[in-house]
Design an enzyme around this catalytic site. Structure first.
Site, PDB file in Angstrom:
ATOM      1  N   ASP A   1       0.787  -1.196   0.003  1.00 48.60           N
ATOM      2  CA  ASP A   1      -0.046  -0.009  -0.060  1.00 48.60           C
ATOM      3  C   ASP A   1       0.865   1.184  -0.043  1.00 48.60           C
ATOM      4  OD1 ASP A   1       1.010  -0.182   2.586  1.00 48.60           O
ATOM      5  OD2 ASP A   1      -1.162   0.165   3.697  1.00 48.60           O
ATOM      6  N   SER A   2       2.331   1.113   0.172  1.00 49.47           N
ATOM      7  CA  SER A   2       3.274   2.150  -0.195  1.00 49.47           C
ATOM      8  C   SER A   2       2.972   3.074  -1.609  1.00 49.47           C
ATOM      9  CB  SER A   2       4.598   1.657   0.029  1.00 49.47           C
ATOM     10  OG  SER A   2       4.704   0.551  -0.989  1.00 49.47           O
TER      11      SER A   2
ATOM     12  N   ASP B   1      -1.092  -6.494  -0.551  1.00 48.36           N
ATOM     13  CA  ASP B   1      -0.998  -5.943   1.103  1.00 48.36           C
ATOM     14  C   ASP B   1      -2.366  -5.335   1.235  1.00 48.36           C
ATOM     15  OD1 ASP B   1       0.400  -4.877   3.221  1.00 48.36           O
ATOM     16  OD2 ASP B   1       1.337  -3.066   2.154  1.00 48.36           O
TER      17      ASP B   1
ATOM     18  N   LYS C   1      -0.670  -9.687   3.177  1.00 55.87           N
ATOM     19  CA  LYS C   1       0.199  -9.275   4.530  1.00 55.87           C
ATOM     20  C   LYS C   1      -0.917  -8.399   4.896  1.00 55.87           C
ATOM     21  CE  LYS C   1       3.311  -6.020   3.946  1.00 55.87           C
ATOM     22  NZ  LYS C   1       2.819  -4.748   4.853  1.00 55.87           N
TER      23      LYS C   1
ATOM     24  N   GLU D   1      -0.732  -5.573   8.662  1.00 56.74           N
ATOM     25  CA  GLU D   1       0.169  -5.165   9.630  1.00 56.74           C
ATOM     26  C   GLU D   1      -0.647  -5.371  11.302  1.00 56.74           C
ATOM     27  OE1 GLU D   1       0.879  -0.912   9.020  1.00 56.74           O
ATOM     28  OE2 GLU D   1       1.514  -1.176   6.923  1.00 56.74           O
TER      29      GLU D   1
ATOM     30  N   GLU E   1      10.223  -4.900   9.779  1.00 54.59           N
ATOM     31  CA  GLU E   1      10.625  -3.502   9.259  1.00 54.59           C
ATOM     32  C   GLU E   1      11.236  -2.710  10.213  1.00 54.59           C
ATOM     33  OE1 GLU E   1       7.611  -1.398   6.892  1.00 54.59           O
ATOM     34  OE2 GLU E   1       8.658   0.352   6.865  1.00 54.59           O
TER      35      GLU E   1
HETATM   36  O1  KIV Z   1       3.637  -1.124   1.646  1.00 60.59           O
HETATM   37  C1  KIV Z   1       4.491  -1.340   1.627  1.00 60.59           C
HETATM   38  O2  KIV Z   1       5.213  -1.365   0.707  1.00 60.59           O
HETATM   39  C2  KIV Z   1       4.899  -2.201   2.762  1.00 60.59           C
HETATM   40  C3  KIV Z   1       6.407  -1.840   3.099  1.00 60.59           C
HETATM   41  C4  KIV Z   1       6.601  -1.014   3.829  1.00 60.59           C
HETATM   42  C5  KIV Z   1       6.885  -3.249   3.858  1.00 60.59           C
HETATM   43  O3  KIV Z   1       4.153  -2.600   3.604  1.00 60.59           O
END
Ligand code: KIV
Length: 284
Positions: A49-50, A88, A118, A120, A187
């Site tokens: 989600d970056s 993500d 994934k 968090e 991270e």
């Molecule tokens: O969104 C993303 O790219 C991530 C990384 C910071 C691990 O979760």
């Protein structure tokens, strides 16, 4: 045409760990980059989600929606059909309830062709991981600096430097592993904490982003590794090639050649036979 690769599978990832082969992992958000990453032999791709920052220009990951993630994940899958693809889960796509988490995890699999998801968070998210895994979806956790909680964590900074906070991260890793996570991303935690968690993991793959060399593999944000994000470069990221500079140079050349009328040259366009052209003129 480049060679097709063998599809990466969960047993394939565990085999790499068993053989002591580090797993290579990068973020990716679009079709052409996914194609290049697959050809380069990258084992795993994270559609992070970056992308809120790297692709959409937001200041944080929080405005990213499930629809944004599905669209980019599906494009990446088309470019990299054989890489292990991790979708993500964006902000508030899993926090509200186990059911919300399962439904949205299912969208990554059904609509984008991901291999896993994934999310968090630590022990407080173990029931989300367990629910998703019970639904037949491989799930991974993300501990340490978790960008969706940056505000609560006091910003984008090292996590687990003190013993008490490090112990909490160790306990969280155990909780996620017991909930069935196949992998945990650490991270920005100290290298010694990453080493301890990796040594203590029992069948859970531990990946590092800025957390040192002792994990089972490494993740970098693609835009950091190739100097494509204009706002900042985190200290932990190494620039493997300055693609930003190459593109800037090309853009300057394009502007110059169009301005000076040296582009297009004859090989960049197509002509028409004289008789057809004469016929056309007669029609006017
Ligand atoms: O969104 C993303 O790219 C991530 C990384 C910071 C691990 O979760």
């Amino acid at each position: 045409m480049a060679e097709a690769r063998k599809k990466m599978t969960l047993p394939g990832l565990f085999k790499m760990v068993a053989e002591g082969k580090p797993i290579t992992w990068l973020t990716c958000y679009d079709y052409p980059t996914a194609y290049l990453q697959e050809q380069a032999g990258i084992d795993m791709i994270l559609v992070g989600d970056s992308l809120g920052m790297t692709m959409l220009g937001y200041d944080s990951t929080l405005p990213v929606t499930m629809d944004d993630m599905i669209r980019h994940s599906a494009a990446v899958r088309r470019g990299a059909p054989n890489v292990w693809l991790v979708g993500d889960m964006p902000y508030m796509s899993y926090q509200p309830s186990v059911e919300t988490a399962i439904r949205n995890a299912g969208r990554f699999m059904a609509e984008a062709g991901c291999d896993s998801i994934k999310l968090e968070g630590g022990a407080e998210m173990a029931d989300r991981i367990a629910g998703i895994v019970r639904s037949g979806i491989p799930a991974m956790g993300h501990l340490g600096l978790t960008p969706q909680s940056a505000s609560a964590l006091g910003g984008f900074r090292l996590q687990g430097k003190g013993a008490a906070q490090a112990k909490k991260i160790l306990d969280d890793a155990k909780a996620l592993e017991q909930a069935g996570a196949f992998c945990i991303l650490l991270e920005l935690v100290p290298d010694r904490l990453c080493k301890l968690i990796t040594e203590r993991s029992q069948g859970c793959i531990i990946m590092s982003l800025g957390s040192g060399p002792h994990a089972h593999g490494q993740l970098l944000i693609y835009h950091d590794a190739f100097a494509l994000y204009p706002r900042f470069k985190p200290r932990m990221a190494k620039v493997f090639a300055d693609a930003g500079a190459v593109i800037r140079e090309g853009l300057n050349a394009y502007v110059k050649e169009v301005t000076e009328k040296t582009f297009p040259a004859q090989e960049n366009y197509f002509g028409m036979p004289d008789e057809e052209y004469d016929e056309l003129l007669k029609m006017l």
